[in-house]
Motif scaffolding. Structure first.
Motif, mmCIF file in Angstrom:
data_model
loop_
_atom_site.group_PDB
_atom_site.id
_atom_site.type_symbol
_atom_site.label_atom_id
_atom_site.label_comp_id
_atom_site.label_asym_id
_atom_site.label_seq_id
_atom_site.Cartn_x
_atom_site.Cartn_y
_atom_site.Cartn_z
ATOM 1 N N ARG A 36 0.976 -1.227 -0.026
ATOM 2 C CA ARG A 36 -0.003 0.022 0.038
ATOM 3 C C ARG A 36 0.853 1.323 -0.115
ATOM 4 O O ARG A 36 1.787 1.221 0.294
ATOM 5 C CB ARG A 36 -0.837 -0.059 1.306
ATOM 6 N N ARG A 37 0.114 2.338 -0.622
ATOM 7 C CA ARG A 37 0.842 3.642 -0.446
ATOM 8 C C ARG A 37 0.674 4.317 0.656
ATOM 9 O O ARG A 37 -0.568 4.292 1.438
ATOM 10 C CB ARG A 37 0.260 4.433 -1.615
ATOM 11 N N ILE A 38 1.597 4.703 1.363
ATOM 12 C CA ILE A 38 1.586 5.106 2.821
ATOM 13 C C ILE A 38 1.243 6.854 2.635
ATOM 14 O O ILE A 38 2.115 7.474 1.977
ATOM 15 C CB ILE A 38 2.563 5.281 3.586
ATOM 16 N N VAL A 39 0.131 7.159 3.049
ATOM 17 C CA VAL A 39 -0.269 8.825 2.689
ATOM 18 C C VAL A 39 0.535 9.721 3.593
ATOM 19 O O VAL A 39 0.409 9.324 4.890
ATOM 20 C CB VAL A 39 -1.931 8.785 2.872
ATOM 21 N N ASP A 43 -0.040 18.909 3.480
ATOM 22 C CA ASP A 43 0.825 20.097 3.607
ATOM 23 C C ASP A 43 2.015 20.400 4.409
ATOM 24 O O ASP A 43 2.601 21.106 4.680
ATOM 25 C CB ASP A 43 0.005 21.280 4.737
ATOM 26 N N GLY A 44 2.606 18.773 4.367
ATOM 27 C CA GLY A 44 4.054 18.689 5.101
ATOM 28 C C GLY A 44 3.828 18.301 6.444
ATOM 29 O O GLY A 44 3.018 18.723 7.135
ATOM 30 N N GLY A 45 4.667 17.359 6.823
ATOM 31 C CA GLY A 45 4.571 16.892 8.268
ATOM 32 C C GLY A 45 5.966 16.710 8.776
ATOM 33 O O GLY A 45 7.101 17.022 7.945
ATOM 34 N N THR A 46 6.118 16.693 10.263
ATOM 35 C CA THR A 46 7.441 16.647 10.978
ATOM 36 C C THR A 46 7.936 15.185 10.575
ATOM 37 O O THR A 46 7.251 14.201 10.236
ATOM 38 C CB THR A 46 7.303 16.957 12.330
ATOM 39 N N LEU A 50 5.936 11.496 10.026
ATOM 40 C CA LEU A 50 6.265 10.806 8.841
ATOM 41 C C LEU A 50 6.611 9.481 9.088
ATOM 42 O O LEU A 50 5.840 8.392 8.556
ATOM 43 C CB LEU A 50 7.075 11.355 8.037
ATOM 44 N N VAL A 51 7.406 9.212 10.421
ATOM 45 C CA VAL A 51 7.762 8.168 10.751
ATOM 46 C C VAL A 51 6.449 7.180 11.497
ATOM 47 O O VAL A 51 6.254 6.086 11.167
ATOM 48 C CB VAL A 51 8.797 8.148 11.778
ATOM 49 N N GLY A 52 5.645 8.006 12.192
ATOM 50 C CA GLY A 52 4.486 7.380 12.836
ATOM 51 C C GLY A 52 3.404 6.777 11.576
ATOM 52 O O GLY A 52 3.237 5.898 11.680
ATOM 53 N N PRO A 80 15.182 5.798 10.917
ATOM 54 C CA PRO A 80 14.149 5.378 12.109
ATOM 55 C C PRO A 80 13.377 4.364 11.256
ATOM 56 O O PRO A 80 12.874 3.467 12.163
ATOM 57 C CB PRO A 80 13.214 6.636 12.002
ATOM 58 N N SER A 81 13.253 4.209 10.125
ATOM 59 C CA SER A 81 12.315 3.020 9.435
ATOM 60 C C SER A 81 13.111 1.738 9.696
ATOM 61 O O SER A 81 12.531 0.723 9.746
ATOM 62 C CB SER A 81 12.212 3.314 8.022
#
Length: 237
Positions: A36-39, A43-46, A50-52, A80-81
């Motif tokens: 799956r594509r991880i959405v 508007d941009g995230g920290t 993104l890691v969450g 982190p991944s």
């Protein structure tokens, strides 16, 4: 040793190009992967956000782009991944081998270009799941060496920039903004001859032969000028 069934393998795709990511996910699902594509935040995230988003899916393999649009540089998501247990495969349009070497240093298993065939991507996912090599040792060493050479070059260039006086750094900052010797002279209420002498000193210390080369050197190491400009007059650009 038995291999996990494809349907039990989770493949996450992090890419800001929806069509590319969804097409890749569809192809992987046809191969019976849970893909799956991880959405990402529109508007941009920290980094934490993104890691969450990635870790909530618990991917076994993460296909990660480096240019995530408003979400910035995907490079910061590699470590982190990997710590979360994913095999990270970079899929990028960036062809710079030193950048690839940095991805490997941060823990990525390999780097593929977006122009790679679907079969090559599928083979990389299959081998990643099976614990098989996805990059030869020679190629890995070559890419990391390119990264080390880049770091060395940047260190040399930063040392040259460190030779500049405060006034010379200010002048170079003006040149970065496209200002002419005349503009700089008017700004500092000094003669053009004085500024030209200072520019020649900058070129000598940076070991370049032109203002364009000096500006290029500054861009190469990400130098954008002194944090504050010393104002020697009330004149404003």
């Amino acid at each position: 040793m038995s291999q996990p069934h494809a349907s039990a393998v989770r493949v996450g795709i992090v890419d800001d190009h929806q069509l590319f990511a969804e097409s890749l996910a569809t192809t992987l699902r046809l191969e019976r992967y849970d893909a799956r594509r991880i959405v990402l935040p529109p508007d941009g995230g920290t980094t934490a956000q993104l890691v969450g988003a990635i870790t909530r899916f618990h991917p076994d393999v993460l296909l990660l782009d480096l240019d995530l649009g408003r979400n910035g540089d995907g490079m910061r998501l590699i470590e982190p991944s990997v710590r979360a247990g994913a095999v990270v495969v970079i899929i990028t349009g960036i062809g710079d081998r030193a950048t690839w070497g940095e991805c490997l240093e941060r823990g990525a298993a390999t780097v593929l270009l977006k122009t790679s065939s679907l079969e090559e991507v599928l083979a990389t996912v299959r081998n990643s799941v099976r614990g098989l090599p996805v990059l030869s040792e020679d190629e890995r060493a070559s890419l990391i060496r390119q990264r080390q050479l880049r770091l060395h070059d940047q260190q040399v260039l930063n040392e040259r920039l460190g030779r500049l006086t405060a006034r010379e750094r200010e002048i170079l900052g003006h040149l970065l903004k496209g200002r002419t010797v005349y503009d700089i002279a008017m700004h500092g209420t000094v003669s053009e001859a004085t500024v030209r002498t200072q520019v020649r000193s900058i070129l000598a210390k940076l070991e370049v032969s032109s203002q364009i080369a000096a500006v290029g050197l500054a861009h190469q190491v990400g130098w954008s000028g002194p944090e504050t400009e010393t104002r020697t007059s009330g004149h404003q650009f």
